[in-house]
Design a protein around this motif. Sequence first.
Motif, mmCIF file in Angstrom:
data_model
loop_
_atom_site.group_PDB
_atom_site.id
_atom_site.type_symbol
_atom_site.label_atom_id
_atom_site.label_comp_id
_atom_site.label_asym_id
_atom_site.label_seq_id
_atom_site.Cartn_x
_atom_site.Cartn_y
_atom_site.Cartn_z
ATOM 1 N N PRO A 106 0.817 -1.232 0.000
ATOM 2 C CA PRO A 106 0.000 0.000 0.000
ATOM 3 C C PRO A 106 0.839 1.265 0.000
ATOM 4 O O PRO A 106 0.504 2.241 -0.679
ATOM 5 C CB PRO A 106 -0.816 -0.122 1.302
ATOM 6 N N SER A 107 1.944 1.254 0.744
ATOM 7 C CA SER A 107 2.774 2.457 0.763
ATOM 8 C C SER A 107 3.739 2.488 -0.416
ATOM 9 O O SER A 107 4.135 3.563 -0.866
ATOM 10 C CB SER A 107 3.539 2.567 2.080
ATOM 11 N N VAL A 108 4.138 1.325 -0.931
ATOM 12 C CA VAL A 108 4.937 1.299 -2.167
ATOM 13 C C VAL A 108 4.149 1.947 -3.291
ATOM 14 O O VAL A 108 4.670 2.750 -4.069
ATOM 15 C CB VAL A 108 5.324 -0.151 -2.554
ATOM 16 N N TYR A 109 2.863 1.628 -3.328
ATOM 17 C CA TYR A 109 2.000 2.176 -4.378
ATOM 18 C C TYR A 109 1.608 3.622 -4.092
ATOM 19 O O TYR A 109 1.242 4.373 -4.991
ATOM 20 C CB TYR A 109 0.737 1.314 -4.508
ATOM 21 N N GLY A 110 1.713 4.025 -2.827
ATOM 22 C CA GLY A 110 1.339 5.394 -2.467
ATOM 23 C C GLY A 110 -0.108 5.532 -2.065
ATOM 24 O O GLY A 110 -0.673 6.622 -2.098
ATOM 25 N N GLN A 111 -0.722 4.421 -1.660
ATOM 26 C CA GLN A 111 -2.124 4.471 -1.250
ATOM 27 C C GLN A 111 -2.251 5.320 0.010
ATOM 28 O O GLN A 111 -1.538 5.156 0.970
ATOM 29 C CB GLN A 111 -2.633 3.055 -0.966
#
Length: 677
Positions: A399-404
């Motif tokens: 989720p944070s890799v994707y920037g969610q």
Amino acid sequence: MQSQRVRQDYMVILAYVILQIVIWLKGGLWYGGDQGTLSFPYVPESNFINNLFYATSNFPFLSGPTISAPSIWFSGAFALFNALRFYYSEYLLLILLFFLGASYMYKIVTPYLRYRDNVITPLIVSIVYMTNWAFYFSDYNGLAGIVILTNVFLYSLFPPLIYYLKKAFEETKMLSKLRYYGILIILFCIIGGISNFANFGEIVGFLGILIVGLFIFNRSKINLINLFLIPIFFILANAYWLFITVPTVNSFLNDSSFLQLSYQFFVSNSRPFAYVFLGIFQVSKTLIPFLILTVPLILIPFILAYKDKNLLFWVILYLISATFASNLDSPFGEVYNYLFLHFKYFVDFRTPTVALFWIQGLILSIIIPVGLSYVINEFNRKKLTSLLFLLLAILAFFPSVYGQGLAIIHVPNYFIKTVSYINDEQGNFNVYAIPQSYLWTQTDWYYGVNLLPLFLNKPVFIGGGYDYANPALGYIYHLINDNLFTYNASNITFLRNLLFIINVKYLVIQGDVEGFVFESRYISNLENYTQLFSLASNFTPYYVYKVKVNSSLILGTNYNISNLTLKDLRYINLSQILHPIRYYEVNPSLYIIVNNTYKYVVFLYAYNPQFVVTNSTSHFQFIYANAYAVNSSYVEIVNKDYYVNYKIYFEIILTLIVGVIFIFVEKLIRRLSFSLL
């Protein structure tokens, strides 16, 4: 061969940092709601220059004097990259910051690693460093991610700080320690200025625990010197802003309403310790798969901590930071509650999500790569095992890799056209915005503090709790708004006087604000007030109206205005009493009137004792503004904070020079010793 391998490691880190920033921002800008600055071609450079060099601020509306020198590191960095006038300048700044942080994080963990691969190891370090901290801040409701970008700066600067603190404790020769003292002095100076009091409590607490811990794990007589000298260096390196800011902070801390609100924040930001320990701020069903994958990554270093005192040190720090971040729901919740209620400076921890989660993420960036290296070292197929853990890290923090959950904005063309139209207009005038912003503004493209003050080179009156430099200004906003909301022909004189006294030239209707359902009503009433307003430009859903009232930043009168109040503006024509004065603007903190013929001069910035005037017999508040009784044709209006700012800059330069001297004094002493021999 070794240097080539090191270069390759850092190239891998840089490549991942660039990739991650591009994935995060997705062609937009990072706007964290409370950050107060942006690097974007349409953000006026004058906003940075006025704040940093001329000590003036227009947010809150017409607030004027501000001691802005300590923010030179944060605002100055944005100003430099904004000066590029390049759409992706913010990307370059973020790449620089995160590359600095990730590189030093790699330096920190490398000595602890039991297995190291040229590509996979720096990748694991970079992924964990760059993503887990954003993971904490994401609320997954699509509202906000990081709320202030100062945390990004601190997160990037703390790895070099930790690295050189470790070096200072690991070095056994006093002469060699001087070099690290010098670097620490410079870092303390920068980090303290960036944090100011907003993050100062957690920085002091974390540094205190870190210094004591490093001493315990590196016990020696010579390190007793570190235990005393490093805190002294920290205080001295921050003296340039610390003692000036304390009185302002104390005034807030003596305000019972501020403390009550802060306690509400403190209580509402508590989170279950089990979630916080596993690196999650807010749990939802969509996060459960990632939570399951995160568990082994975090538990591995705890299980293996007994094998290595260095890993044990960071595991203990992680546990401490997690308890603080969990707040009242932690095992020490009652202790934290007592500290908040009985120690006023503990108010700095009122929002642990902002104050502490980045510290927890920082420590996590150390323990996960080290813990994984222990496990990988136990397997024969180390390459395959490390690849599996790399995949696990990507999946766990996806989720944070994707920037969610990160607050990324794309500035619409209609907004750019609106601000460009007003910014092209010359002169000192102000802008009035509808609807009132209250605290944060929510549109279909951003959520946070209203962006008009960031993009306009003129003061913007947006209303709300953040925008009242004094109570009279708040009352004026509401009076104008009431008369625009409900048309009343008998109030035209009163409305004209209100617009005159705040020197408004343009009125902007922000039609994209969510929940704003009275757009057509305001437009209809503005069209009815034909004597006061005319439509200047239509950038739907933004509408710009020209105000048909001629005022000025500086006004003069021979009429005794000391007793005039807002109520009197209902019955008089203020433009017949107060008259625009010709003046020369040396800079936004210095104005000169050469041929003054009036007994009273009114300066339309919010009343502030720091605005002083030459040849004045008195300085008093006129409604909301500064008024002076003068006795000369030559008048200078000066912002005293303008000179205070440069005094602080001088102190900053001295501090940096001391740091540089410490860095090079070891080499100088060694050279002198060698030449004498």
